[in-house]
Scaffold this motif. Sequence first.
Motif, mmCIF file in Angstrom:
data_model
loop_
_atom_site.group_PDB
_atom_site.id
_atom_site.type_symbol
_atom_site.label_atom_id
_atom_site.label_comp_id
_atom_site.label_asym_id
_atom_site.label_seq_id
_atom_site.Cartn_x
_atom_site.Cartn_y
_atom_site.Cartn_z
ATOM 1 N N ASN A 223 46.688 48.588 37.705
ATOM 2 C CA ASN A 223 45.524 48.953 38.504
ATOM 3 C C ASN A 223 45.258 50.456 38.396
ATOM 4 O O ASN A 223 45.978 51.168 37.677
ATOM 5 N N TYR B 8 54.196 43.152 28.073
ATOM 6 C CA TYR B 8 54.889 44.405 28.379
ATOM 7 C C TYR B 8 56.382 44.309 28.113
ATOM 8 O O TYR B 8 57.000 45.252 27.628
ATOM 9 N N SER C 255 43.468 44.435 38.349
ATOM 10 C CA SER C 255 44.230 44.513 37.103
ATOM 11 C C SER C 255 43.909 43.298 36.266
ATOM 12 O O SER C 255 43.485 42.255 36.798
ATOM 13 N N SER C 256 44.081 43.401 34.962
ATOM 14 C CA SER C 256 43.706 42.318 34.066
ATOM 15 C C SER C 256 44.516 42.412 32.780
ATOM 16 O O SER C 256 45.055 43.477 32.431
ATOM 17 N N ARG C 257 44.581 41.316 32.060
ATOM 18 C CA ARG C 257 45.315 41.275 30.796
ATOM 19 C C ARG C 257 44.622 42.059 29.690
ATOM 20 O O ARG C 257 45.184 42.220 28.597
ATOM 21 N N PRO D 102 53.808 46.697 35.214
ATOM 22 C CA PRO D 102 52.493 46.051 35.265
ATOM 23 C C PRO D 102 52.544 44.746 36.043
ATOM 24 O O PRO D 102 53.605 44.144 36.219
ATOM 25 N N ALA D 103 51.372 44.312 36.508
ATOM 26 C CA ALA D 103 51.273 43.025 37.185
ATOM 27 C C ALA D 103 51.549 41.899 36.192
ATOM 28 O O ALA D 103 51.663 42.128 34.983
ATOM 29 N N SER D 104 51.619 40.702 36.704
ATOM 30 C CA SER D 104 51.956 39.563 35.853
ATOM 31 C C SER D 104 50.981 39.383 34.697
ATOM 32 O O SER D 104 51.334 38.835 33.650
ATOM 33 N N ALA D 105 49.745 39.883 34.866
ATOM 34 C CA ALA D 105 48.756 39.750 33.794
ATOM 35 C C ALA D 105 49.210 40.441 32.518
ATOM 36 O O ALA D 105 48.837 40.046 31.410
ATOM 37 N N GLY D 106 50.014 41.487 32.649
ATOM 38 C CA GLY D 106 50.490 42.188 31.455
ATOM 39 C C GLY D 106 51.974 42.058 31.241
ATOM 40 O O GLY D 106 52.527 42.623 30.293
ATOM 41 N N GLY E 117 47.377 45.108 32.637
ATOM 42 C CA GLY E 117 47.875 44.598 33.907
ATOM 43 C C GLY E 117 48.199 45.702 34.895
ATOM 44 O O GLY E 117 48.995 45.491 35.817
#
Length: 463
Positions: free
Chosen positions: A141, A127, A274-276, A119-123, A139
């Motif tokens: 997409n 994670y 992407s989002s938390r 996942p992106a840094s948001a998650g 996080g």
Amino acid sequence: MKNRQVVSALGLALTVLFAACAPKATSEPPTPTLVPVVVDTETPTLVPVALSGPNAGTFLSWMDGSTLAYVPAGQAVIGANGADNPAHSVSLSAYWITRTKITNRMYSICVGVGVCSPPASAGGTVYTNPAYADNPVVGVNWEQASAYCTWAGGRLPTEAEWEKAARGPGGQTYPWGEQPPTCGLLNFNNCVRGTTSVVAYGDSASPYLALDMAGNAFEWTRDWYDPAYYAAGPIQDPPGPENGVSRVIRGSGFESDPSQIASAIRRPASPDYSSRDLGFRCVVQQPINFPPYCQTSPYLPVTEFPTPAASDCAAPVAQRLGPSCKGKVASNTILLPRGSTYTVRTDGYTCESALVGDQLQVTCYGPDSTSGTLEVCNSTCAAVPTPSWSGNAVCDPGYAYDPATRQCLYAPVASQPGPQGCPPGYALDSTGQTCRPTLGLDNQCPLGQYYDAAFAGCVPANG
């Protein structure tokens, strides 16, 4: 001079060979050969059975550790007379949907085998923290979510499938009915200020017993967003627009206020967003009988064993205790004679050893569905033995023997009721000749099967 045993692990596999831990010889030892074995065993047969079929809310365990909930074919009311979601009825074919959002634990398996990206840094913080293993993965997409569902044998749900699973056939406002949302029913409105376990709110299950379909984290769907699609789309299995700029997000998150919780609300988002507080769940249209992911790798048949040629010394004998998926971590354990030494020859593999009585117990861990080599040595030998293969190649139920690789390969129920015994979910009846569906020792059906009330046994989800 030394004798050595090379243990080659393929996923959860163990392949045992004998050679010498000695200086390089002037000529290579003969290539191992397989001694043909004739198995004189009558093949059990599968018999037709009368089935009622799965009912709404029937569950089956799936290969990634999730649980699938059954949504039967039929009509459902979707929409709520908003600007982009006029209320109307659609007719959907039957499908299975993951009962919860995909969790960090589930997603990490896909990442671990190299199919999914983290996942992106948001998650990322959630994670990577084991304390949040059962929280929804966030996080990710649209492409990441779609890749996971494909790996798990399914796809992202269409808007219509997601909405029917959340609201039921009658189109109720919330998954649990018409009662206004409260902090006791779902994670929203900053009641918790972060994601929670996907099974934390069991009292707010949908009519098909799906959980966490409101609050906690929004969810990706397969459809492109078109504000006019609900008014103009087909009423039979609407697939969503053919193209678009934004994908559709459904559900709500842990920060959503009460006005944003209704299950009919549609939201557009760029596929790379992407989002938390954005996750997903999957749909599996036609589940097949399938073992857990870390049990699908080939392995060496227990009763096939290597025999060295005549020699003045005994080669080390390894006993395989079998593969394990404890804690969803693939491992193999073997027993070696006391005094044996071993060397890990493959990067990425680690082994632990302990003396158990007169034997050395070695447990090795490595990436699933990959190969690793362990060299085991005995310093008492002075000659190079010539290996050959013998023994009765009998695989576990549900696996078929492959002479080309000398391995047991996983085979679905329908194709492998052979001399190895009955496939997973089946047992011999009183005649000793016929495989019939049955519950396992844990009183649960195997992965990919559900309990059929009419037959009073486990049957494959795809019939």
